[in-house]
Design an enzyme around this catalytic site. Structure first.
Site, PDB file in Angstrom:
ATOM      1  N   GLY B  36     -98.875 -28.808 -40.544  1.00 59.18           N
ATOM      2  CA  GLY B  36     -97.692 -28.834 -41.390  1.00 59.18           C
ATOM      3  C   GLY B  36     -98.066 -28.461 -42.896  1.00 59.18           C
ATOM      4  O   GLY B  36     -97.204 -28.275 -43.709  1.00 59.18           O
ATOM      5  N   CYS B 245     -72.066 -20.723 -21.611  1.00 57.57           N
ATOM      6  CA  CYS B 245     -72.002 -19.394 -21.873  1.00 57.57           C
ATOM      7  C   CYS B 245     -71.119 -18.692 -21.159  1.00 57.57           C
ATOM      8  O   CYS B 245     -70.863 -18.905 -19.873  1.00 57.57           O
ATOM      9  CB  CYS B 245     -73.378 -18.809 -21.625  1.00 57.57           C
ATOM     10  SG  CYS B 245     -73.754 -17.153 -21.630  1.00 57.57           S
ATOM     11  N   CYS B 248     -73.131 -16.315 -18.461  1.00 62.33           N
ATOM     12  CA  CYS B 248     -74.008 -17.095 -17.461  1.00 62.33           C
ATOM     13  C   CYS B 248     -73.622 -18.639 -16.976  1.00 62.33           C
ATOM     14  O   CYS B 248     -74.177 -19.256 -16.560  1.00 62.33           O
ATOM     15  CB  CYS B 248     -75.464 -17.282 -17.535  1.00 62.33           C
ATOM     16  SG  CYS B 248     -75.890 -18.151 -18.940  1.00 62.33           S
ATOM     17  N   CYS B 270     -75.314 -16.896 -24.542  1.00 64.72           N
ATOM     18  CA  CYS B 270     -76.612 -17.173 -24.993  1.00 64.72           C
ATOM     19  C   CYS B 270     -77.063 -16.608 -25.923  1.00 64.72           C
ATOM     20  O   CYS B 270     -76.915 -15.313 -25.830  1.00 64.72           O
ATOM     21  CB  CYS B 270     -77.409 -17.212 -23.498  1.00 64.72           C
ATOM     22  SG  CYS B 270     -77.207 -18.438 -22.446  1.00 64.72           S
ATOM     23  N   CYS B 276     -80.354 -15.798 -20.268  1.00 62.97           N
ATOM     24  CA  CYS B 276     -79.197 -15.719 -19.939  1.00 62.97           C
ATOM     25  C   CYS B 276     -79.382 -14.477 -18.531  1.00 62.97           C
ATOM     26  O   CYS B 276     -78.726 -14.628 -17.576  1.00 62.97           O
ATOM     27  CB  CYS B 276     -78.300 -14.903 -21.002  1.00 62.97           C
ATOM     28  SG  CYS B 276     -76.413 -14.722 -20.563  1.00 62.97           S
TER      29      CYS B 276
END
Lengths: 258, 303
Positions: B36, B245, B248, B270, B276
């Site tokens: 970080g 979605c 899909c 998606c 997808c």
């Protein structure tokens, strides 16, 4: 009140090259006591305040502070992390220009809440309730809590800055010309407010001002500075009624009479 | 590793010279050692403008080897300009295999999404970061923000979240949502939707972040704690979508809104095109999918 001072300053000097900022300043500050530092511009008041609030390191001399646990710590030997922690918990610093002490782009509530979040408060509801409480104590309407300080008048900004500093219950507050730049009626209200808060909370304060009237209203004790040196110090009433040093006499006689 | 002899200019493998790659690898190693923490590095000029992924490209160029398989996504999609160009760039200068499939890739360079398919150990996710400093918009001074990181003074980050709740009644930050890494550094996860924040937490993949213009590299090693900041009474939540979605039928994935006509018609699909397509090939279909779900002929993504 305890029988020990809160802050002990001994032979503090700050030189800018060969120029004197302040020289050989020694005093004790007691809990709950308000000390005014007066003098004309360039007399070293602000340098002294910057040294005491550890924003400047002095050239020589020491300053010790009695922490909440009763331990004496020497300010200029503390680590930066400790000094910064002290600054946002046990100390407050009120700037002459509120824009220096506030975050102008976040709301009043967040300005007050910042110190709480800085010491680890993570409860929104509690932080907000404390902010509401403090805004009302400095006479800012609760419905202004989500406004940015940019939308506030000079007097309101200054009051907000005071609330922001006092929210963590500090024991020592440094004020640099807290009423500078405010018109007299606003100044009177702010002084009234400050006097109330200082008494209610038992704050110790060091107030730097060039305005002897402000010093008379706020402080119990007074230090008069000239060319970086303390020329006279004593009880405020004594210094103003019976000035001994020639410079203080000049200063007191220069007060405009209405 | 010679460059193409037909080209006028010849490039070192993966475009950057070896000294530069060493310098960047050192920064990456330091970043991994201090999860970080933003490591400064001497960012180079790349043959693309700042803001187009110069940081991510330099990180990828420094870690890629001839056996790597590269996938590049732009907002989850394999087929947008940025993704296509960067893929083509590495195909040309490193002659590596490229793919659009998450599972096959060893290095995935991304602009603001983490693939829906969980990453595995050994994969490296490279983020393109525009502004690495999470405190930047609250504290403009770099000297001060560095000090704040050093002293772990992160109260200001919560000021931002406080402002959100005060203004919107909830934490409205929906991307670049600040996280705390391994209990120490607060990090900007790059402008990924906060939907992806939980995927960073204890991910088995190595996550590297490159900011070219700001000259910073930081990293989240595998299996590292990544915790989104919040309040006790306003906890961190990811976005939810009320419909699956349209192509899909996937639920619990990040969806993009796609405008279909000039009459307000729209659908949610998606954002991860690979995910997808995979699902449609497996026979899943949403309410707007073409009826012939045999994936023959041209495969048409939503856009």
């Amino acid at each position: 009140m305890t029988d020990e001072p809160l802050l002990r300053v001994s032979a503090l000097s700050k030189f800018y090259g060969s120029r004197v900022g302040c020289e050989n300043v020694t005093f004790d500050l007691w809990p709950g006591e308000v000390l005014a530092v007066v003098g004309e511009s360039g007399s070293g008041k602000t340098t002294l305040l910057s040294c005491l609030s550890t924003r400047l390191l002095p050239s020589s001399g020491t300053a010790s502070y009695r922490m909440r646990d009763g331990q004496w710590r020497e300010l200029y030997r503390m680590s930066e992390a400790e000094r910064r922690f002290l600054m946002r918990t046990d100390w407050g610093l009120v700037h002459q220009n509120p824009a220096d002490g506030l975050r102008m782009t976040v709301s009043a509530g967040a300005n007050v809440g910042e110190r709480l979040m800085a010491v680890g408060d993570r409860h929104y509801g509690r932080i907000r309730a404390t902010a509401v409480d403090w805004l009302s104590r400095v006479e800012i309407d609760e419905d202004r809590i989500d406004d940015e300080p940019r939308a506030f008048s000079g007097g309101m900004r200054q009051r907000l800055q005071i609330a922001r500093n006092l929210v963590t219950g500090p024991r020592l507050v440094f004020m640099d010309e807290p009423t500078g730049g405010l018109d007299v009626s606003v100044q009177a209200r702010l002084l009234d407010l400050l006097r109330g808060l200082v008494t209610d909370l038992g704050l110790a304060a060091i107030v730097v001002t060039h305005d002897l009237a402000v010093a008379r209203l706020l402080s119990q004790r007074m230090m008069v500075m000239k060319d970086g040196r303390v020329v006279e110090s004593g009880l405020t009433d004594r210094v103003l009624e019976d000035p001994r040093a020639p410079y203080t006499q000049l200063l007191v006689s220069s007060i405009l009479q209405v | 590793m010679n460059a193409q002899s037909t080209d006028i200019a010849t490039y070192n493998f993966a475009y950057l010279d070896e000294q530069t790659k060493r310098m960047i690898r050192r920064a990456i190693l330091k970043g991994i050692a201090i999860p970080g923490y933003q490591v400064p590095f001497a960012s180079r000029e790349m043959p693309m403008p700042y803001g187009w992924g110069t940081g991510g490209v330099q990180v990828t160029a420094s870690i890629i080897g001839p056996d790597d398989v590269l996938k590049v996504i732009d907002q989850g999609a394999n087929d947008t300009t940025n993704a296509v160009s960067i893929r083509a760039f590495f195909k040309k200068v490193a002659k590596v295999d490229v793919t659009t499939e998450t599972a096959k890739a060893t290095i995935i360079q991304t602009r603001h999404r983490i693939p829906e398919q969980p990453l595995t150990a050994g994969q490296v996710l490279v983020f393109q970061v525009p502004i690495p400093e999470p405190l930047r918009f609250l504290e403009p001074r770099e000297t001060e923000t560095r000090k704040m990181h050093a002293l772990e003074e992160y109260g200001l980050m919560h000021v931002k979240l406080y402002e959100d709740i005060a203004k919107h009644g909830r934490i409205a930050t929906s991307y670049a949502y600040p996280v705390k890494v391994e209990g120490r550094y607060v990090m900007d996860p790059s402008p990924t939707p906060k939907f992806d924040n939980p995927k960073m937490h204890r991910s088995p993949a190595l996550q590297l972040f490159g900011a070219g213009r700001e000259k910073r590299i930081y990293a989240v090693p595998p299996f590292t704690d990544v915790v989104s900041l919040d309040f006790e009474d306003h906890s961190f939540e990811v976005q939810t979508f009320d419909q699956p979605c349209a192509l899909c039928g996937a639920e619990n994935v990040y969806l993009d809104e796609v405008i279909l006509d000039d009459h307000g018609g729209h659908m949610f699909v998606c954002s991860d095109t690979d995910h997808c397509e995979k699902r449609r090939a497996d026979g899943h279909h949403g309410h707007l999918a073409p009826e012939t779900h045999s994936a023959s002929g041209k495969m048409e993504p939503a856009e």
